[in-house]
Design a protein around this motif. Structure first.
Motif, PDB file in Angstrom:
ATOM      1  N   PHE A  92      36.272  32.625 -17.218  1.00 40.70           N
ATOM      2  CA  PHE A  92      37.129  33.237 -15.795  1.00 40.70           C
ATOM      3  C   PHE A  92      36.256  32.671 -14.130  1.00 40.70           C
ATOM      4  O   PHE A  92      35.672  32.938 -13.600  1.00 40.70           O
ATOM      5  CB  PHE A  92      35.736  34.713 -15.840  1.00 40.70           C
ATOM      6  N   CYS A  93      37.519  33.319 -13.319  1.00 41.01           N
ATOM      7  CA  CYS A  93      37.737  33.638 -11.423  1.00 41.01           C
ATOM      8  C   CYS A  93      37.358  35.455 -10.912  1.00 41.01           C
ATOM      9  O   CYS A  93      37.481  36.006 -12.200  1.00 41.01           O
ATOM     10  CB  CYS A  93      38.134  32.071 -11.723  1.00 41.01           C
ATOM     11  N   ASN A  94      38.006  35.122  -9.595  1.00 35.68           N
ATOM     12  CA  ASN A  94      38.044  36.268  -9.362  1.00 35.68           C
ATOM     13  C   ASN A  94      39.220  36.506  -9.011  1.00 35.68           C
ATOM     14  O   ASN A  94      40.017  37.788  -7.997  1.00 35.68           O
ATOM     15  CB  ASN A  94      37.028  35.915  -7.794  1.00 35.68           C
ATOM     16  N   SER A  95      39.929  35.982  -9.148  1.00 34.64           N
ATOM     17  CA  SER A  95      41.432  35.965  -8.203  1.00 34.64           C
ATOM     18  C   SER A  95      42.687  34.716  -8.767  1.00 34.64           C
ATOM     19  O   SER A  95      42.668  34.240  -9.705  1.00 34.64           O
ATOM     20  CB  SER A  95      41.661  35.599  -7.241  1.00 34.64           C
ATOM     21  N   GLY A  96      44.048  35.046  -8.728  1.00 37.96           N
ATOM     22  CA  GLY A  96      44.996  34.357  -8.857  1.00 37.96           C
ATOM     23  C   GLY A  96      45.229  33.801  -8.564  1.00 37.96           C
ATOM     24  O   GLY A  96      44.907  31.739  -9.557  1.00 37.96           O
ATOM     25  N   ALA A  97      44.951  33.146  -7.654  1.00 34.18           N
ATOM     26  CA  ALA A  97      45.119  31.409  -7.182  1.00 34.18           C
ATOM     27  C   ALA A  97      44.233  30.200  -7.606  1.00 34.18           C
ATOM     28  O   ALA A  97      44.738  29.752  -7.700  1.00 34.18           O
ATOM     29  CB  ALA A  97      44.817  32.009  -5.684  1.00 34.18           C
ATOM     30  N   GLU A  98      43.262  31.388  -7.434  1.00 34.40           N
ATOM     31  CA  GLU A  98      41.756  30.336  -8.503  1.00 34.40           C
ATOM     32  C   GLU A  98      41.568  29.995 -10.291  1.00 34.40           C
ATOM     33  O   GLU A  98      41.498  28.959  -9.996  1.00 34.40           O
ATOM     34  CB  GLU A  98      40.915  31.830  -8.375  1.00 34.40           C
ATOM     35  N   ALA A  99      42.763  31.399 -11.025  1.00 36.11           N
ATOM     36  CA  ALA A  99      43.492  30.527 -12.011  1.00 36.11           C
ATOM     37  C   ALA A  99      43.947  29.893 -12.161  1.00 36.11           C
ATOM     38  O   ALA A  99      43.714  28.938 -12.639  1.00 36.11           O
ATOM     39  CB  ALA A  99      43.569  31.946 -12.616  1.00 36.11           C
ATOM     40  N   ASN A 100      45.024  30.020 -10.914  1.00 36.77           N
ATOM     41  CA  ASN A 100      45.919  28.339 -11.030  1.00 36.77           C
ATOM     42  C   ASN A 100      45.515  26.805 -10.609  1.00 36.77           C
ATOM     43  O   ASN A 100      46.108  26.087 -11.253  1.00 36.77           O
ATOM     44  CB  ASN A 100      47.023  29.154 -10.230  1.00 36.77           C
ATOM     45  N   GLU A 101      44.460  27.249  -9.558  1.00 33.87           N
ATOM     46  CA  GLU A 101      43.881  25.866  -9.114  1.00 33.87           C
ATOM     47  C   GLU A 101      42.653  25.305 -10.539  1.00 33.87           C
ATOM     48  O   GLU A 101      43.250  24.524 -10.330  1.00 33.87           O
ATOM     49  CB  GLU A 101      42.350  26.631  -8.320  1.00 33.87           C
ATOM     50  N   ALA A 102      42.411  26.299 -11.009  1.00 33.85           N
ATOM     51  CA  ALA A 102      41.922  25.861 -12.892  1.00 33.85           C
ATOM     52  C   ALA A 102      42.704  25.910 -13.322  1.00 33.85           C
ATOM     53  O   ALA A 102      42.041  24.349 -13.933  1.00 33.85           O
ATOM     54  CB  ALA A 102      40.976  26.923 -13.438  1.00 33.85           C
ATOM     55  N   ALA A 103      43.846  26.464 -13.540  1.00 35.87           N
ATOM     56  CA  ALA A 103      44.887  25.760 -14.269  1.00 35.87           C
ATOM     57  C   ALA A 103      44.952  24.176 -14.256  1.00 35.87           C
ATOM     58  O   ALA A 103      45.303  23.427 -14.942  1.00 35.87           O
ATOM     59  CB  ALA A 103      46.230  26.387 -14.498  1.00 35.87           C
ATOM     60  N   ILE A 104      45.091  23.948 -12.820  1.00 37.27           N
ATOM     61  CA  ILE A 104      45.512  22.685 -11.947  1.00 37.27           C
ATOM     62  C   ILE A 104      44.618  21.523 -12.592  1.00 37.27           C
ATOM     63  O   ILE A 104      45.087  20.350 -12.859  1.00 37.27           O
ATOM     64  CB  ILE A 104      46.185  22.106 -10.616  1.00 37.27           C
TER      65      ILE A 104
END
Ligand SMILES: Cc1ncc(COP(=O)(O)O)c(C=O)c1O
Length: 306
Positions: A92-104
């Motif tokens: 879990f994170c706070n935003s879409g960009a952070e979710a994508n950073e995690a995915a990368i």
């Protein structure tokens, strides 16, 4: 009027005092039917009583603890997302960009953990939008957003969606993953045909690549399924979600199979606010509504009628 806010938006001269379902209301009482939904965020409308109840109840108990402690609401929300999707684990994170950073990061670490740290490149598709952090801007590949912010983050290759020859040509021994929105949002509501999504899954399987689905804009019921890729009857290895998942409360999530996330051991990633008790209370309340029997069918039917 001069504003103390960084002028990165051209804001409309309009402010809303409250929201009621699909309506926004100004201080003067003017009512607007909200087709924007905070850019695909307020999927359950404004001031939904179940969400307001969950947030206020949690607010009176505890707002925030560190992820160094157990967060029961997060355990519950994570398990519910796992039960409802392809995934085995959730960050879990706070935003879409952070979710994508995690995915990368998960995709790169998967190969590094396998003894192939040189496999870090990610293929994305023209018209993509994955966020505003330096890495997700590089993933999106839009020159107008990248210019002036120093060297573009290395490791992203972009091809036009549906150009199979270009895709084959760009995949090499350093490629880690393909990353795609099942429906491009900022790119102009461009639907990636289901057959193309299935073909991307086959290419990933054949070449040992991970398939990352960016469902930040398409997820949590917006297409009449919990996640849009379900229509194509394929599953990704990693998926980002945000926007609708918090119904307006800042919440993002990165979901993955246990296999894809095998490199993510203690200390490899983290967040201060991500998954805190307030966010988890709202996220669980959103799922209560979205997963209710018949809800997604109603969304699909309304979509067809509209
Ligand atoms: C597909 C997609 N990915 C990522 C993002 C970035 O999300 P956020 O603005 O929450 O960082 C957006 C935002 O519009 C999006 O549409």
């Amino acid at each position: 009027m001069t504003s103390a806010l960084l002028p990165t938006y051209v804001r409309a001269p309009l402010a809303f005092e409250r929201g009621e379902g699909a309506w926004l209301v100004t201080e003067g009482g003017e009512r607007y039917l909200d087709f924007g939904a905070g850019i695909a965020v307020n999927g359950l409308g404004h001031a939904h009583p179940h969400l307001v109840g969950a947030l206020t109840e949690q607010a009176g108990k505890i707002w925030h603890t560190s992820n160094l402690f157990q967060i029961p609401g997060g355990e519950r929300l994570g398990q519910r997302l796992v039960d409802a999707t392809f995934a085995d684990v959730v960050f879990f994170c706070n935003s879409g960009a952070e979710a994508n950073e995690a995915a990368i990061k998960i995709a790169r670490k998967y190969h590094a953990a396998d003894g192939h740290p040189e496999r870090y490149r990610i293929v994305t598709f023209a018209g993509a939008f994955h966020g505003r952090t330096l890495a997700t801007l590089a993933a999106g590949g839009q020159q107008k957003y990248i210019e002036g912010f120093g060297p573009k983050v290395e490791g992203f290759d972009q091809v036009p969606a549906g150009d199979w020859a270009a895709l084959e040509a760009v995949i090499g021994p350093e490629t880690a993953a393909l990353m795609i929105e099942p429906i491009q949002g900022e790119g102009g509501v461009r639907v990636i045909p289901h057959a193309d999504l299935r073909r991307l899954r086959e290419i990933c399987d054949a070449k040992g690549l991970l398939l990352i689905m960016d469902e930040v804009q398409t997820g949590v019921g917006r297409t009449g399924r919990l996640f849009a890729h379900e229509w194509a009857r394929i599953t990704p290895d990693i998926m980002s979600a945000a926007k609708g998942i918090g119904g307006g409360f800042p919440l993002g999530a990165c979901l993955a199979t246990r296999e894809a996330a095998r490199g993510m051991t203690a200390g490899t990633h983290g967040t201060t606010f991500g998954g805190n008790p307030l966010a988890m209370a709202v996220g669980n309340a959103v799922l209560d509504v979205v997963l209710e029997e018949g809800f997604l069918d109603r969304v699909a039917r309304s979509g067809l009628l509209l």
